[in-house]
Design a protein around this motif. Structure first.
Motif, short mmCIF file in Angstrom:
data_model
loop_
_atom_site.label_atom_id
_atom_site.label_comp_id
_atom_site.label_asym_id
_atom_site.label_seq_id
_atom_site.Cartn_x
_atom_site.Cartn_y
_atom_site.Cartn_z
N THR A 100 0.83 -1.20 0.00
CA THR A 100 0.00 0.00 0.00
C THR A 100 0.86 1.25 0.00
N ALA A 101 0.41 2.25 -0.75
CA ALA A 101 1.15 3.51 -0.83
C ALA A 101 0.20 4.69 -0.91
N VAL A 102 0.62 5.80 -0.34
CA VAL A 102 -0.03 7.09 -0.54
C VAL A 102 0.86 7.87 -1.50
N VAL A 103 0.26 8.46 -2.53
CA VAL A 103 0.97 9.35 -3.44
C VAL A 103 0.14 10.63 -3.49
N LEU A 126 4.44 2.76 2.04
CA LEU A 126 5.21 3.84 1.41
C LEU A 126 4.34 5.08 1.36
N VAL A 127 4.94 6.23 1.61
CA VAL A 127 4.26 7.51 1.47
C VAL A 127 5.15 8.42 0.62
N LEU A 128 4.62 8.84 -0.53
CA LEU A 128 5.34 9.77 -1.40
C LEU A 128 4.54 11.06 -1.46
N THR A 129 5.21 12.16 -1.17
CA THR A 129 4.57 13.47 -1.16
C THR A 129 5.20 14.36 -2.23
N GLY A 142 4.89 10.28 -9.59
CA GLY A 142 4.68 9.74 -8.24
C GLY A 142 4.17 8.31 -8.26
N PHE A 143 3.21 8.03 -9.14
CA PHE A 143 2.66 6.68 -9.25
C PHE A 143 3.72 5.71 -9.76
N LEU A 144 4.47 6.14 -10.77
CA LEU A 144 5.51 5.27 -11.34
C LEU A 144 6.62 5.01 -10.32
N LYS A 145 6.93 6.02 -9.52
CA LYS A 145 7.96 5.87 -8.49
C LYS A 145 7.52 4.84 -7.44
N ALA A 146 6.25 4.87 -7.07
CA ALA A 146 5.72 3.89 -6.11
C ALA A 146 5.78 2.48 -6.71
N MET A 147 5.39 2.34 -7.96
CA MET A 147 5.44 1.03 -8.62
C MET A 147 6.88 0.52 -8.68
N GLU A 148 7.79 1.40 -9.04
CA GLU A 148 9.20 1.02 -9.12
C GLU A 148 9.73 0.59 -7.75
N TYR A 149 9.36 1.29 -6.71
CA TYR A 149 9.81 0.99 -5.35
C TYR A 149 9.47 -0.45 -4.96
N PHE A 150 8.26 -0.89 -5.34
CA PHE A 150 7.82 -2.23 -4.98
C PHE A 150 8.06 -3.26 -6.08
#
Length: 184
Positions: A100-103, A126-129, A142-150
């Motif tokens: 789960t992530a917040v972007v 994960l929380v990306l602001t 932001g969305f792509l960064k979250a996907m890449e992180y996981f």
């Protein structure tokens, strides 16, 4: 890896009253005021540099000071936030199978303030602001960064968003996305 990404303002929380009152408090010492209806229609959910210059000044130092004051004032108005309990229930149900992530375009400080106030910070892996990205929505960074992180693929990602720019970013990311509706 499967991933759920949620936006903060307007999706996970109705924060328009929180943000409106915080901005109103922050710009008042500079002699400015903001109409509630105008804020809701043209400012809510957008980055401060996308709307504040139209209602106050274009002086970057003053804008930065106003934004800093808004982040401080935000805490004074958290009692006006409304949690999207249905979405929180969905996240809790899916946490076993999904990361789960917040972007959000919100500041890191204000994002953590509200997540902690409602005691749900632990729901997110994960929380990306705005402080973690270089391009705001509608750019999908932001969305792509979250996907890449996981290591999640777009086809294994679900995004919950409410704003036009957020939905455009979600679509551009290639992930599945759902429009959540404002609380009003």
């Amino acid at each position: 890896m499967k991933l759920i990404i949620v936006d903060l303002d307007g999706t996970l929380f109705d924060t328009k009253d929180v943000n409106y009152h915080a901005y109103k408090e922050a710009i008042a010492p500079y002699g400015y005021d903001m109409d509630y209806k105008y804020y809701c229609e043209f400012c809510n959910g957008r980055h401060y540099l996308d709307f504040l210059p139209q209602v106050t000044t274009t002086d970057s130092e003053i804008l930065s000071a106003m934004h800093k004051a808004k982040k401080i004032a935000y805490k004074n108005h958290l009692d006006k936030a409304v949690l999207n309990k249905g979405l929180v229930d969905i996240i809790r149900l899916m946490r076993g199978e999904y990361k789960t992530a917040v972007v959000t375009t919100a500041s890191k400080e204000n994002c953590w303030d509200i997540l902690n106030q409602f005691e749900i910070a632990g729901l997110f892996d994960l929380v990306l602001t705005h402080d973690d990205i270089t391009k705001s929505k509608p750019d999908p960074e932001g969305f792509l960064k979250a996907m890449e992180y996981f290591g999640a693929k777009p086809e294994d990602t679900i995004i919950f968003e409410d704003s036009t720019v957020g939905l455009e970013a979600a679509e551009r990311s290639g992930a599945f996305y759902y429009k959540t509706y404002r609380f009003n």
